[in-house]
Enzyme design. Structure first.
Site, PDB file in Angstrom:
ATOM      1  N   GLU A  85     -31.305 -37.441  20.011  1.00  0.00           N
ATOM      2  CA  GLU A  85     -30.021 -37.965  20.047  1.00  0.00           C
ATOM      3  C   GLU A  85     -30.524 -39.388  20.441  1.00  0.00           C
ATOM      4  O   GLU A  85     -31.177 -39.535  21.537  1.00  0.00           O
ATOM      5  CB  GLU A  85     -28.627 -38.054  21.744  1.00  0.00           C
ATOM      6  CG  GLU A  85     -27.937 -38.602  21.270  1.00  0.00           C
ATOM      7  CD  GLU A  85     -26.435 -38.205  22.514  1.00  0.00           C
ATOM      8  OE1 GLU A  85     -26.656 -36.624  22.839  1.00  0.00           O
ATOM      9  OE2 GLU A  85     -26.283 -38.479  23.081  1.00  0.00           O
ATOM     10  N   LYS A 284     -22.948 -33.035  31.071  1.00  0.00           N
ATOM     11  CA  LYS A 284     -23.782 -34.160  30.107  1.00  0.00           C
ATOM     12  C   LYS A 284     -24.303 -34.646  29.466  1.00  0.00           C
ATOM     13  O   LYS A 284     -25.653 -34.707  29.256  1.00  0.00           O
ATOM     14  CB  LYS A 284     -22.496 -34.130  28.865  1.00  0.00           C
ATOM     15  CG  LYS A 284     -23.388 -33.357  27.035  1.00  0.00           C
ATOM     16  CD  LYS A 284     -24.055 -34.987  26.622  1.00  0.00           C
ATOM     17  CE  LYS A 284     -24.155 -34.433  24.940  1.00  0.00           C
ATOM     18  NZ  LYS A 284     -25.155 -35.217  24.661  1.00  0.00           N
ATOM     19  N   ASP A 300     -37.368 -23.924  29.945  1.00  0.00           N
ATOM     20  CA  ASP A 300     -36.479 -22.926  29.551  1.00  0.00           C
ATOM     21  C   ASP A 300     -35.575 -23.896  29.649  1.00  0.00           C
ATOM     22  O   ASP A 300     -34.813 -23.536  30.045  1.00  0.00           O
ATOM     23  CB  ASP A 300     -36.306 -20.932  29.659  1.00  0.00           C
ATOM     24  CG  ASP A 300     -35.357 -20.565  29.130  1.00  0.00           C
ATOM     25  OD1 ASP A 300     -34.209 -21.428  28.580  1.00  0.00           O
ATOM     26  OD2 ASP A 300     -35.734 -19.066  28.824  1.00  0.00           O
ATOM     27  N   HIS A 397     -24.668 -47.644  21.564  1.00  0.00           N
ATOM     28  CA  HIS A 397     -25.526 -46.537  20.748  1.00  0.00           C
ATOM     29  C   HIS A 397     -25.200 -46.753  19.998  1.00  0.00           C
ATOM     30  O   HIS A 397     -26.117 -46.183  18.860  1.00  0.00           O
ATOM     31  CB  HIS A 397     -23.853 -46.003  22.112  1.00  0.00           C
ATOM     32  CG  HIS A 397     -23.951 -44.100  20.853  1.00  0.00           C
ATOM     33  ND1 HIS A 397     -24.709 -43.505  21.377  1.00  0.00           N
ATOM     34  CD2 HIS A 397     -23.523 -43.651  20.127  1.00  0.00           C
ATOM     35  CE1 HIS A 397     -24.705 -42.122  21.115  1.00  0.00           C
ATOM     36  NE2 HIS A 397     -24.416 -42.059  20.280  1.00  0.00           N
TER      37      HIS A 397
HETATM   38  C1  MEV Z   1     -23.064 -38.573  25.962  1.00  0.00           C
HETATM   39  O1  MEV Z   1     -24.767 -37.632  25.048  1.00  0.00           O
HETATM   40  C2  MEV Z   1     -23.071 -39.031  27.201  1.00  0.00           C
HETATM   41  C3  MEV Z   1     -22.208 -39.540  27.612  1.00  0.00           C
HETATM   42  O2  MEV Z   1     -21.721 -39.240  26.985  1.00  0.00           O
HETATM   43  C4  MEV Z   1     -22.095 -39.272  29.079  1.00  0.00           C
HETATM   44  C5  MEV Z   1     -20.928 -39.667  30.260  1.00  0.00           C
HETATM   45  O3  MEV Z   1     -19.936 -39.899  29.398  1.00  0.00           O
HETATM   46  O4  MEV Z   1     -21.120 -39.666  30.775  1.00  0.00           O
HETATM   47  C6  MEV Z   1     -22.106 -41.161  27.370  1.00  0.00           C
END
Ligand code: MEV
Length: 442
Positions: A85, A284, A300, A397
């Protein structure tokens, strides 16, 4: 209509690829070329990778990047990250640099216990079963000694054996709940070997136990397996500084003023603490950092993912792994996560790039690696929340993603220059990049 195949695993690599190419592609020779393009010219190296798994046809590349300037417990680390990513490595590097001028990260391993269980069925009197376990306990240690002796030399081994009665939840169900210390290895094979031996001993001893009735002697071992839930293998990562020190040269990224930024940041964390929809995305973001280092270090990541998310739900509702507060003018941001990692055994001594990654990290112990991984997760979370609560996530991003779009459309270097110039002060979107490319190509 595609067909099934018998004996695929017995085919040679060449035969496997030919079958795949002919079965699934309109242009088999094009597919063959792509598959083979990723083979390594060094046949020994290729064989090493072929043998990691079964039915290997080629190698699947992921980029390995470096996030430098991580100051952790007073030591600088360059952190290797393997991830697909865009923005993740850049965000980690930015956070690392930001905190390196504000005292750096602190990380502490709180405990390192791992868990395994023998799940079995017993039809009979529980007190008799308890007595049986007291009697056979020395035998359980004795019969696993050939497996545990090397680990014991390194200071690890079986820490405790506990009989658990689970019959209130499932008829006749009991466990031998075993706690392990596996030092610098992740320990999955060690734990599973111990558990299978323990199960064998339980079964054998039960058959010869004079106080058991015939029904009680017939203990059924359902399974013996480690648990990837490791709530007593926890590392804490934290940062803190005076609120006014959160100020940045660029006011756009620290909000109107540091106090306002800190308050909004804490609010964003509170939302993730109480709202599962947000908590999952918040966590995430943490796992973007965690997984990337876990992968680079040959560990792992599925085990880590499963364990971390179970931990995030330990109070009955999925919640944020990280926390933040402002107290007496000090901003603090921290998290505690379970991480069962190894720096010896498994892929760590096999994959040449894992060896490189561990060398870059200064050949860490498992505990040091836990610290680096947790800190990278926290840094990632800090970067995400900082963007989300100030500029929004898309600005940075899309800048990083622009390259992917240009590669997808095979943009020339002239087109790239023109596009970079155009988007200097304009928001990037996939559609606008494509439109501009089409106009340039007219
Ligand atoms: C994207 O890979 C991760 C985010 O969505 C985490 C978040 O919203 O805190 C930017």
């Amino acid at each position: 209509m595609n067909s099934a195949i018998a004996g695929f695993s017995k085919l040679s690599k060449e035969e496997k690829i030919n079958w795949i190419a002919n079965e699934y592609f309109a242009n088999p020779s094009e597919a063959l070329t792509t598959i083979k393009q990723y083979w390594n010219n060094d046949s020994k190296l290729q064989q090493l990778h072929d043998e990691f798994i079964e039915n290997t046809i080629t190698n699947f590349y992921l980029p390995m990047g470096i996030a430098p300037n991580f100051l952790i417990n007073g030591i600088y680390y360059s952190v290797p990250m393997v991830i697909e990513e865009s923005s993740v490595v850049a965000a980690a590097a930015k956070s690392a640099k930001f905190w390196s001028t504000r005292g750096g990260f602190k990380a502490t391993v709180l405990n390192t216990e791992k868990i395994g269980q023998v799940h079995f069925l017993y039809k009979g009197d529980f007190q008799k079963l308890e007595q049986f376990f007291i009697q056979i306990k020395p035998k359980l240690f004795q019969e696993t000694e050939s497996i545990t002796k090397n680990m014991q030399k390194r200071g690890g081994g079986i820490l405790s054996l506990e009989l658990r009665d689970k019959t209130s939840e499932l008829d006749n169900y009991y466990q031998l709940h075993v706690t392990f210390e596996t030092k610098d290895s992740m320990g999955a094979n060690f734990i599973n070997s111990c558990l299978e031996q323990l199960a064998k001993t339980i079964k054998e001893q039960a058959q010869n136990y004079p106080d058991f009735t015939e029904a009680e002697k017939g203990i059924t071992i359902v399974m013996s397996i480690l648990s990837n839930y490791v709530p007593n293998c926890i590392v804490r990562a934290e940062v803190s500084c005076a609120v006014e020190d959160l100020a940045e040269k660029n006011p756009k990224v620290s909000g109107e003023n540091p106090q306002e930024f800190a308050e909004k940041f804490v609010q964003a964390v509170r939302i993730a603490e109480i709202e599962p929809y947000r908590a999952v995305t918040h966590n995430k973001g943490i796992m973007n950092g965690v997984d990337a280092v876990v992968l680079a270090s040959g560990n792992d990541f599925r085990a880590v993912e499963a364990g971390v998310h179970a931990y995030a739900s330990r109070n009955g509702q999925y919640s944020s792994l990280s926390h933040a507060k402002i107290e007496n003018g000090i901003f603090s941001f921290w998290m505690e996560i379970p991480l069962a990692l190894g720096t010896v055994g498994g892929l760590t001594s096999l994959h040449p790039l894992v060896k490189i990654a561990l060398e870059i990290l200064g050949k860490p112990s498992a505990q040091e690696l836990m610290q680096v991984v947790a800190v990278t997760g926290l840094a990632q979370n800090f970067a995400a929340l900082r963007s989300l609560t100030t500029t929004g996530i898309q600005e940075g991003h899309m800048k990083m993603h622009l390259n992917n779009i240009l590669n997808q459309y095979q943009a020339t270097s002239e087109e790239r220059k023109a596009i970079a110039k155009y988007f200097e002060n304009t928001a990037i979107s996939h559609a606008s990049v494509v439109e501009l490319l089409e106009n340039l190509r007219k």
